[in-house]
Design a protein around this motif. Structure first.
Motif, mmCIF file in Angstrom:
data_model
loop_
_atom_site.group_PDB
_atom_site.id
_atom_site.type_symbol
_atom_site.label_atom_id
_atom_site.label_comp_id
_atom_site.label_asym_id
_atom_site.label_seq_id
_atom_site.Cartn_x
_atom_site.Cartn_y
_atom_site.Cartn_z
ATOM 1 N N GLY A 1 9.218 3.691 -59.287
ATOM 2 C CA GLY A 1 9.006 3.278 -60.669
ATOM 3 C C GLY A 1 8.098 2.075 -60.821
ATOM 4 O O GLY A 1 8.073 1.458 -61.892
ATOM 5 N N TRP A 2 7.317 1.731 -59.773
ATOM 6 C CA TRP A 2 6.380 0.613 -59.882
ATOM 7 C C TRP A 2 5.124 1.053 -60.625
ATOM 8 O O TRP A 2 4.851 2.247 -60.764
ATOM 9 N N PRO A 3 4.319 0.093 -61.061
ATOM 10 C CA PRO A 3 2.984 0.446 -61.563
ATOM 11 C C PRO A 3 2.145 1.041 -60.419
ATOM 12 O O PRO A 3 2.361 0.739 -59.242
ATOM 13 N N ILE A 4 1.195 1.889 -60.788
ATOM 14 C CA ILE A 4 0.316 2.471 -59.777
ATOM 15 C C ILE A 4 -0.481 1.339 -59.110
ATOM 16 O O ILE A 4 -1.147 0.550 -59.794
ATOM 17 N N LEU B 1 6.519 -6.493 -49.371
ATOM 18 C CA LEU B 1 5.665 -7.369 -50.175
ATOM 19 C C LEU B 1 5.610 -6.867 -51.617
ATOM 20 O O LEU B 1 5.692 -7.653 -52.582
ATOM 21 N N GLY B 2 5.494 -5.544 -51.788
ATOM 22 C CA GLY B 2 5.461 -4.971 -53.128
ATOM 23 C C GLY B 2 6.778 -5.175 -53.861
ATOM 24 O O GLY B 2 6.786 -5.471 -55.077
ATOM 25 N N ALA B 3 7.892 -5.043 -53.127
ATOM 26 C CA ALA B 3 9.206 -5.260 -53.761
ATOM 27 C C ALA B 3 9.353 -6.705 -54.203
ATOM 28 O O ALA B 3 9.881 -6.995 -55.304
ATOM 29 N N TRP B 4 8.890 -7.642 -53.365
ATOM 30 C CA TRP B 4 8.949 -9.066 -53.736
ATOM 31 C C TRP B 4 8.093 -9.330 -54.970
ATOM 32 O O TRP B 4 8.508 -10.032 -55.904
ATOM 33 N N ARG C 1 8.305 -10.368 -61.024
ATOM 34 C CA ARG C 1 7.767 -10.046 -62.346
ATOM 35 C C ARG C 1 6.298 -10.474 -62.501
ATOM 36 O O ARG C 1 5.915 -11.049 -63.513
ATOM 37 N N MET C 2 5.545 -10.203 -61.451
ATOM 38 C CA MET C 2 4.111 -10.507 -61.531
ATOM 39 C C MET C 2 3.448 -9.559 -62.525
ATOM 40 O O MET C 2 3.901 -8.421 -62.712
ATOM 41 N N ALA C 3 2.398 -10.049 -63.145
ATOM 42 C CA ALA C 3 1.585 -9.174 -63.986
ATOM 43 C C ALA C 3 1.002 -8.063 -63.127
ATOM 44 O O ALA C 3 0.760 -8.232 -61.924
ATOM 45 N N GLU C 4 0.763 -6.918 -63.751
ATOM 46 C CA GLU C 4 0.334 -5.743 -62.981
ATOM 47 C C GLU C 4 -0.937 -5.988 -62.164
ATOM 48 O O GLU C 4 -0.992 -5.608 -60.989
ATOM 49 N N PRO C 5 -1.993 -6.646 -62.715
ATOM 50 C CA PRO C 5 -3.185 -6.885 -61.884
ATOM 51 C C PRO C 5 -2.883 -7.761 -60.667
ATOM 52 O O PRO C 5 -3.416 -7.506 -59.569
#
Length: 846
Positions: free
Chosen positions: A669-672, A738-741, A746-750
């Motif tokens: 369910g992450w952003p692409i 790293l992606g889970a962290w 709550r980093m912005a998508e970019p």
């Protein structure tokens, strides 16, 4: 072939005809134009995926992403064009090295030129063992016989005669007839010499008429290429299945089918190992070019692969292990009188003079063989034995009886109008001359004792005999003469200085060196000892004849020296070794060596003294006839194959984290994170590292200290595949962490996308360093890799650190937290690989 009588063309005439008719060669069907290369690139799956992604971005109303993908398309085409041009230039350089050379008469002088420079009207010299390079009329023919099987399918040689007026004779309608004054391009001179006036070159020759069909014939696909295609095919199938699944999953769960197709394209791009065929082609071509710089010409790319698996090297003695510079060392007369001739002393008796004379008379008038040259030198340097005394004043050669499979002796008959009988001079193996002379047992034992004494000291032993015959009809065989035994000649051929060290290196590399020679067994053993060959049993040609193929293949593993071997028996030796499971390399230089060179897994021909047919039958040519170059070729062949394997392991390992990061957002369910643009950017990193970085990797220290790999071993062994999966999985786990962290923060998508992409780039670079070597230590001498990595890191640093550039790729400039997290990922991955690699090292033997 006196040059003043045949001045030939002038250099100016030859240049004019070359410009008018073109080169003496066929059009190269393998050479592709820039347009053909461009069309081929457009059919590549990766490029089609990039174009499809660009089209979808346009449908999504995102022209910026579409333009970026178009730029990557142009970059991909440019890189492919550059690589193709570089490969073609390498192939052309190799073809120039392989180009046959010919001797022509121009301006009244003999000159050696490339065969492509032969023109109409040239006077072309034909020598025994050479392949005729054009069609033409024979001006001279000295016992010339030609094998025209290439054109007729008939392997029996035909006799050629000289034409009295070449310009008035029409070419024969078909080749294959005896006593024709015309020779054809591509045919082989198997005996004698000749001089030909060229009538047709290139596509105008007889073989040129079928040149188009010959150019379109395809040879069997090498095993390595077939393996590579198979692996790419399986990955492609897996990629299609996963991509379709991902599209359906994304489409049904999120309802955005264009984005779903885009994600599917990204996943397909991440799984397709399209670098592997490029790596294979580039490595083979540049590897062959590297070999040529070591004065070794690889005529077929598959030979490079096979070199790494060679287990036996069959080598001839004369000219390969030895210098092929023979001198008469000793003369023995019946009764045991021995003399060592020197240029400063005369022969001590008429019997010695007669022995030297017989050696000359039993040889060719214009000797080519070093042994016959040595016999001529001996006769010419001592009073009473000069060429003028014995071949001038009415002497003429009547008939030559050549060596035969059952009789290792040759005789020549001479007549003189002033003499009542003809003189017959014979030379050959001591046992053959003993048979011709019908020696009594005691005389035979004395001959054998003297021959064994000389042979044990490494001398080549010849026996000489003399006979006579009345004028008239000569017998059909040498046994029809009444010969008298005159003595023995011992010839020395010093071993090449580099041979013992080269033999030791080959044997340390697990390659058994086997010597095959026509010499006396004791001579062969002595030379083998000097060369350092770890000889087992010695087997003679007679023993080979007495064994059937099954028994020969059973015993051949214990044989280190084959002596008294006829040329046709070499083929049986090669076949027996192959039947015993060996991977056979074979050296040779003569016409009779061609079948065994062709039958061996790796035929190795001599470039200087070798005949054209031997070079054509071989996969490798030693341009300087240097035996030590075989060691360099083996080491370079193993290095090339090792580096292909390292690149393949890296390719498989690196696609795991890329594919995982492409599919994980669909499942979690992450952003692409990885779209086609970023995957294309990654390919700009991976492609040059694979094709140029790994190709330049130096050989491992143990490249010549380990046994040959198994011939049937796959390109990527089970152990290598597990190691690729292990390191790829470690990289994937850390990148996903790293992606889970980043998601939890709550980093912005970019910024999330940039952080994950930076972690992936760092993981790729660490995997490059991890796969540079399968051993304990990584070499530091790869000059290409730092440049490639430096450029790569600079480009990616600009993408990730400069906000304006990052925004173009849908990213954000990295902050301190992200940089720290990526650095931590790098440290953890490096530590994980350092801990894992020792556990896999035993399974990574290559």
């Amino acid at each position: 072939m006196s040059e003043p009588g045949h001045p030939g063309l002038t250099a100016a005439e030859a240049a004019a005809r070359l410009a008018q008719d073109g080169a003496n060669e066929f059009p190269d069907a393998s050479h592709r134009s820039a347009l053909a290369i461009f069309a081929g690139v457009l059919r590549e799956p990766m490029l089609l995926l990039l174009l499809a992604g660009g089209a979808i971005y346009l449908l999504l109303g995102d022209p910026g992403e579409a333009i970026i993908l178009l730029v990557f398309v142009l970059l991909t085409i440019s890189i492919s064009l550059v690589q193709e041009v570089r490969t073609q230039r390498a192939v052309e350089a190799l073809r120039d090295l392989a180009m046959p050379r010919a001797t022509v008469i121009r301006d009244g002088r003999r000159v050696v030129i490339e065969s492509r420079e032969i023109v109409r009207g040239d006077l072309l010299e034909i020598a025994e063992g050479s392949r005729i390079a054009a069609d033409g009329f024979l001006v001279e023919a000295n016992a010339l016989q030609v094998d025209e099987a290439l054109l007729t399918g008939e392997s029996v040689p035909v006799t050629k005669v000289a034409a009295e007026q070449p310009s008035t004779i029409a070419p024969p309608p078909v080749p294959g007839g005896d006593n024709l004054p015309y020779a054809f391009s591509g045919t082989l001179a198997v005996r004698g010499t000749g001089l030909m006036q060229v009538a047709a070159t290139g596509s105008r020759s007889r073989i040129g008429a079928i040149g188009k069909s010959l150019a379109t014939l395809e040879s069997e696909t090498p095993r390595l290429i077939a393996q590579t295609r198979g692996m790419v095919r399986w990955f492609a199938v897996a990629g299609i299945v996963l991509s379709v699944t991902a599209v359906l999953l994304f489409g049904f769960l999120r309802g955005d089918w264009l984005a779903a197709i885009l994600s599917g394209i990204a996943l397909a791009m991440s799984l397709l190992p399209e670098e592997l065929p490029v790596v294979l082609a580039l490595f083979m071509t540049i590897g062959a070019l590297r070999m040529s710089r070591a004065r070794v010409l690889a005529r077929r790319g598959s030979a490079i692969e096979t070199l790494g698996a060679a287990t036996v090297l069959c080598t001839d003695k004369t000219g390969t292990l030895t210098q092929n510079l023979m001198e008469v060392e000793e003369l023995w007369l019946p009764g045991g009188e021995r003399h060592r001739p020197t240029p400063a002393t005369h022969l001590p008796s008429d019997a010695h003079v007669r022995l030297a004379t017989l050696g000359m008379l039993a040889s060719q008038a214009e000797p080519f063989d070093p042994m016959e040259k040595a016999l001529h030198d001996l006769a010419g340097k001592h009073p009473g034995a000069s060429l003028d005394d014995h071949r001038g004043a009415g002497w003429s050669a009547e008939r030559l009886y050549p060596l035969a499979p059952g009789l290792l002796a040759m005789s020549q008959v001479w007549s003189n109008e002033a003499k009542p009988d003809m003189v017959v001079a014979a030379k050959g193996a001591p046992e053959a001359i003993a048979d011709l002379c019908h020696l009594e047992p005691a005389a035979r034992r004395e001959m054998e004792r003297m021959a064994s004494d000389m042979a044990a000291r490494g001398l080549r032993v010849l026996a000489l005999a003399e006979g006579s015959a009345p004028p008239g009809t000569l017998p059909d065989s040498q046994h029809g003469f009444a010969f008298a035994y005159r003595g023995l000649v011992g010839l020395a051929d010093p071993i090449r200085g580099a041979v013992p060290a080269a033999v030791a290196q080959l044997q340390d590399a697990g390659i058994r060196v086997v010597m095959i020679t026509g010499d006396y067994p004791a001579t062969a053993r002595a030379i083998a000892d000097q060369a350092g060959i770890r000889a087992g049993e010695t087997m003679s040609g007679d023993e080979i004849t007495a064994l059937d193929d099954i028994e020969l293949s059973r015993r051949i593993g214990q044989v280190g020296v084959f002596a008294r071997v006829m040329p046709e028996q070499k083929l049986r030796i090669v076949r027996a070794l192959k039947a015993a499971g060996e991977v056979v390399a074979m050296t040779g230089d003569g016409v009779n060596d061609a079948p065994s060179l062709k039958a061996a897994h790796i035929g190795i021909a001599m470039g200087r003294r070798g005949t054209d047919v031997a070079r054509a039958a071989s996969a490798i040519v030693l341009l300087d006839d240097d035996f030590g170059a075989i060691v360099s070729a083996v080491a370079l062949g193993r290095r090339i194959y090792d580096n292909i394997r390292k690149a393949a392991v890296f390719i498989f390992a690196v696609h795991l984290p890329i594919a995982g990061l492409a599919i994980a957002p669909l499942l979690l369910g992450w952003p692409i994170i990885l779209g086609p643009v970023l995957i294309a950017l990654l390919e700009m990193v991976i492609d040059p590292v694979c094709s140029l970085g790994f190709e330049a990797e130096p050989a491992d220290d143990d490249v010549l200290a380990r046994p040959p790999r198994a011939q049937d071993s796959p390109l990527v062994t089970r152990g290598m595949a597990i190691w690729a999966a292990a390191q790829g999985s470690a990289a994937l786990a850390l990148v996903l962490a790293l992606g889970a962290w980043a998601t939890a923060s709550r980093m912005a998508e970019p910024l999330l996308r940039a952080t994950c992409f930076a972690g992936l780039v760092v993981a790729v670079l660490i995997l490059v360093l991890a796969d540079r070597s399968f051993g304990r230590h990584v070499k530091a001498r790869n000059r290409a890799l730092p440049v490639i990595l430096g450029v790569t890191m600079g480009v990616n640093a600009a993408v990730l650190a400069i906000p304006q550039v990052a925004q173009v790729f849908g990213l954000a400039a990295l902050g301190y937290r992200s940089v720290f997290a990526v650095a931590l990922l790098a440290a953890l991955l490096a530590a994980a690989i350092a801990l894992l690699k020792p556990r896999f090292r035993a399974s990574l033997t290559v």
